[in-house]
Motif scaffolding. Structure first.
Motif, PDB file in Angstrom:
ATOM      1  N   VAL A   1      32.724  48.754  32.352  1.00  0.00           N
ATOM      2  CA  VAL A   1      34.141  48.961  32.649  1.00  0.00           C
ATOM      3  C   VAL A   1      34.911  48.995  31.331  1.00  0.00           C
ATOM      4  CG1 VAL A   1      36.181  48.031  33.806  1.00  0.00           C
ATOM      5  CG2 VAL A   1      33.937  47.837  34.870  1.00  0.00           C
TER       6      VAL A   1
ATOM      7  N   ARG B   1      34.141  41.235  32.109  1.00  0.00           N
ATOM      8  CA  ARG B   1      33.632  42.586  31.874  1.00  0.00           C
ATOM      9  C   ARG B   1      32.332  42.551  31.088  1.00  0.00           C
ATOM     10  NH1 ARG B   1      39.158  43.576  31.088  1.00  0.00           N
ATOM     11  NH2 ARG B   1      38.924  43.436  28.834  1.00  0.00           N
TER      12      ARG B   1
ATOM     13  N   SER C   1      35.794  46.459  38.562  1.00  0.00           N
ATOM     14  CA  SER C   1      36.310  47.778  38.179  1.00  0.00           C
ATOM     15  C   SER C   1      37.724  48.001  38.693  1.00  0.00           C
ATOM     16  CB  SER C   1      35.379  48.872  38.710  1.00  0.00           C
ATOM     17  OG  SER C   1      35.280  48.803  40.126  1.00  0.00           O
TER      18      SER C   1
ATOM     19  N   GLY D   1      39.647  46.670  35.110  1.00  0.00           N
ATOM     20  CA  GLY D   1      39.581  47.891  34.317  1.00  0.00           C
ATOM     21  C   GLY D   1      40.943  48.544  34.192  1.00  0.00           C
TER      22      GLY D   1
END
Length: 439
Positions: free
Chosen positions: A95, A84, A220, A224
């Motif tokens: 994210v 990330r 994502s 996430g």
């Protein structure tokens, strides 16, 4: 050449089309660097995931299997955190970190159980496995196209070196081993080669962006927070806003009762007690005191009516949003034109939210706008009830934290509503609110 947008930010108007400038933009090179780093990082993550998972599964016959698998999931979450950060730095993809582990029981067993129950942990492990084949493909495609494209495009700048320092006059396109070969060495051939390289570079820039977009989706989607977890977090936050709002309303009602009608009724009781004592001695004075008490009763009743109207006006319950907003507009200190176009009545809760939203916005106009006129428009659009309150006042409404508009936005957000404020200085204010339609 540059211009300025509505926020005063300079925006460059590019004379060169995006298709031509893409190979030189920083975004393309950052995404290419991301694809280059994909391969070594994906190899490490894939080897870690496969090795540790195999080790943990193999040890399941002993008591060490579950802790090893749990440690594997924890390590995958750590690698996901690094991914990330890399995506934020090179892809511009911010994210949010997923929800933390919810360890309900202390100790090692509670931690292991929380890791196994967490869908986030398994998605991180899945990312470590799935990202490897994609990273190999993206690395090969981007490097081959990018390097060869630039190599052909810049061929005129180094063709002379091949002729001077090697025994070849240029690139050899083909040869049969019998002395028959074709070299790119004439000015026309060199120009054609450079043109082909330019086309490859221009196309590869967009290929790189497409490959990077797939990485964005992987990061994502797998690294996430899940949509369900995000929604739960939003609902928890909204519930807190609703609770705080209800508590604030109760405190306001209590304060209004204590400082208004309650204090007036206490004084009224004292006046009637004095009038009762004077009834025999001085009937005229007692009559005057009773007359004054009668006036106090009227004022107390008016305050109670105003308070009840502030809680939930009777006209809203009996006749609906249109008449209620018309009555609200009539009480505003600024002339207000109210237009309500609703096919049916929404749910009582939505009517109440819409009414008090307009009420607070009209109060702001009365107190701060210095407007000469205002308008209220209410209509339904695709499952939403739309509210728009406009005035021709001084504008410059502050929607920052701590303002009344910020609090109103939080209240609307608690029911999946939206508040949009347009308030340029000196050109009035337009506030548009949306809340779900619930019939």
């Amino acid at each position: 050449m540059a211009t300025a947008d509505g926020h005063g930010t300079a925006t460059r108007l590019h004379r060169v089309p995006a298709a031509l400038r893409a190979p030189l933009e920083g975004r393309t090179w950052r995404e290419f660097l991301y694809l280059l780093l994909n391969l070594p990082i994906a190899i490490v993550m894939f080897v870690y995931a496969v090795t540790m998972t195999s080790l943990g599964v193999g040890l399941l016959v002993t008591f060490l299997g579950l802790p090893v698998l749990a440690g594997t999931l924890a390590g995958a979450r750590g690698l996901g955190s690094l991914e990330r950060v890399r995506a934020r730095a090179l892809l511009g993809l911010d994210v949010a970190a997923p929800e933390p582990l919810r360890v309900r029981k202390g100790g090692l067993l509670g931690w292991v159980g929380a890791l196994f129950k967490s869908g986030v942990s398994w998605r991180h492990l899945l990312y470590c496995v799935l990202h490897f084949p994609w990273a190999v493909f993206a690395f090969c495609v981007s490097v081959v196209l990018w390097v060869n494209g630039w190599g052909l495009l810049l061929y005129p700048t180094y063709q002379w070196a091949l002729e001077r320092y090697t025994d070849q006059p240029g690139f050899q396109l083909w040869g049969d081993g019998n002395g028959n070969s074709f070299y790119v060495d004439t000015p026309f051939e060199i120009a054609v080669t450079s043109a082909v390289g330019l086309l490859i570079v221009l196309g590869t820039a967009w290929v790189i962006r497409g490959l990077a977009q797939v990485d964005r989706l992987l990061v994502s989607g797998l690294l996430g927070p899940s949509r369900l977890a995000t929604r739960v977090s939003e609902l928890e936050s909204d519930r807190g806003v609703v609770v705080d709002t209800a508590a604030a309303d109760l405190r306001r009602i209590e304060r209004n009762l204590h400082d208004g009608a309650q204090a007036r009724l206490v004084a009224l009781a004292m006046d009637l007690g004095l009038a009762k004592e004077k009834l025999q001695e001085d009937p005229e004075a007692a009559a005057r005191m009773v007359d004054e008490a009668h006036g106090e009763v009227k004022l107390a009743l008016q305050e109670l009516r105003d308070l009840a109207r502030g809680i939930h006006p009777a006209i809203l319950t009996d006749r609906g949003l249109g008449p209620a907003l018309s009555a609200l507009a009539a009480r505003c200190t600024v002339p207000v034109k109210a237009t309500v176009d609703l096919p049916t009545r929404p749910a009582p809760a939505i009517e109440g939210i819409a009414y008090f939203t307009v009420s607070e916005l009209l109060q702001n106009i009365s107190k701060h706008a210095r407007a000469s006129r205002a308008s209220v428009d209410v209509w339904r659009a695709e499952g939403r009830i739309m509210l728009q309150v406009s005035d021709d006042g001084v504008g410059g409404a502050d929607t920052g934290t701590g303002s009344g508009l910020a609090g109103l936005a939080d209240r609307l957000d608690s029911v999946d509503g939206i508040l949009v404020v347009e308030s340029p200085a000196g050109r009035g204010t337009t506030v548009t609110a949306e809340v779900p339609w619930r019939g």
